[in-house]
Scaffold this active site. Structure first.
Site, mmCIF file in Angstrom:
data_model
loop_
_atom_site.group_PDB
_atom_site.id
_atom_site.type_symbol
_atom_site.label_atom_id
_atom_site.label_comp_id
_atom_site.label_asym_id
_atom_site.label_seq_id
_atom_site.Cartn_x
_atom_site.Cartn_y
_atom_site.Cartn_z
ATOM 1 N N HIS A 184 6.176 -0.999 2.352
ATOM 2 C CA HIS A 184 4.783 -0.944 1.896
ATOM 3 C C HIS A 184 4.293 -2.349 1.599
ATOM 4 C CE1 HIS A 184 5.783 -1.122 -2.655
ATOM 5 N NE2 HIS A 184 6.905 -1.321 -2.002
ATOM 6 N N CYS B 250 -2.265 -2.237 1.634
ATOM 7 C CA CYS B 250 -1.342 -1.125 1.845
ATOM 8 C C CYS B 250 -1.833 -0.149 2.910
ATOM 9 C CB CYS B 250 -1.058 -0.397 0.527
ATOM 10 S SG CYS B 250 -2.480 0.449 -0.212
ATOM 11 N N HIS C 34 -2.346 3.919 -3.517
ATOM 12 C CA HIS C 34 -1.354 3.162 -2.754
ATOM 13 C C HIS C 34 -0.698 4.073 -1.725
ATOM 14 C CE1 HIS C 34 1.237 -0.281 -2.091
ATOM 15 N NE2 HIS C 34 2.320 0.472 -2.200
#
Length: 255
Positions: free
Chosen positions: A221, A157, A209
């Protein structure tokens, strides 16, 4: 200390000098690093782009004391797959491979003679448009998630957000928690815009994240793969399962 350049398509940067150690990031072809030490077949390196440290195999790097540690006018491979010739053998490098040192498509590094057949692009100093942000994000769409990865062959990510902004001439640190300290805070999604970074927390409130906002309701993402999902003030909802997967913690504007 001396400088090296990555001469393979991708080089794993590991937490310890061992094949079994965690891959924390990667070097792409042409990236430069500083050597901090050596242990057996491994070099302890610091990446020139983001100062990230780890261990690389010596065979995947070439000692080049005369190359600058940081290059100010970057040039990157444009295609998803790019062909170079290394001493009459084929070398395939990914999107974003650093070709900044090539002159007239040629690069001589000691006994390594490279010829590039790749199209290239140069990041602009201008503020990226919404269209450019989306285009750069979609270059990675459906790339499989890979812990420590930062290429179109596998990416995590924070590697995704760092790479997208790198190719728009904006430097972000490597890890999500570090990126969450950059730029300025955006109070809510209604005040957010395309290109803002959204950060998500675990049960302990730690940033685990990050994704890039496409609009006030949509985020791209790397989660399983690079994907487009729905976002609300609560977090991300997976469009395939309709389940909430990540809890929103903060929004930052780095442009």
């Amino acid at each position: 200390m001396h400088k090296c350049i990555c001469i393979v398509p991708l080089s794993a940067v590991r937490s310890e000098p061992s094949h079994r150690a965690e891959m924390t990031t990667q070097l792409l072809f042409g990236e430069i690093c500083m050597v901090l030490g050596k242990e057996g077949d491994w070099l302890n390196i610091r990446c020139s782009f983001d100062n990230y440290e780890g261990w690389c195999l010596t065979a995947q790097l070439l000692d080049m004391p005369d190359v600058p540690y940081r290059i100010t006018r970057n040039k990157y491979a444009k295609g998803y797959i790019n062909t170079l010739v290394l001493n009459d053998t084929v070398l395939v490098v990914p999107f974003g491979a650093d070709l900044s040192l090539f002159k007239k498509k040629k690069l001589q590094l000691r006994l390594h003679a490279f010829v590039s057949h790749a199209k290239t692009f140069k990041p602009s100093n201008k503020k990226p448009s919404r269209q450019k942000i989306r285009k750069m994000c979609y270059q990675f769409l459906n790339t499989p998630y890979l812990w420590g990865g930062k290429s179109v062959y596998g990416i995590d990510c924070s590697g995704f957000s760092q790479s997208v902004f790198r190719y728009m001439n904006i430097v972000l640190p490597r890890d999500a928690w570090q990126q969450a300290e950059q730029g300025i805070a955006v109070s809510s999604l209604k005040n957010a815009r395309c290109g803002d970074l959204c950060f998500f927390e675990n049960a302990d409130g730690k940033v685990t994240h990050v994704g890039i906002l496409l609009n006030k309701k949509t985020i791209i993402h790397s989660s399983g793969k690079v994907r487009v999902d729905t976002i609300t003030e609560e977090g991300i909802t997976n469009r395939d399962t309709m389940q909430q997967t990540h809890r929103l913690k903060s929004i930052r504007r780095v442009m």
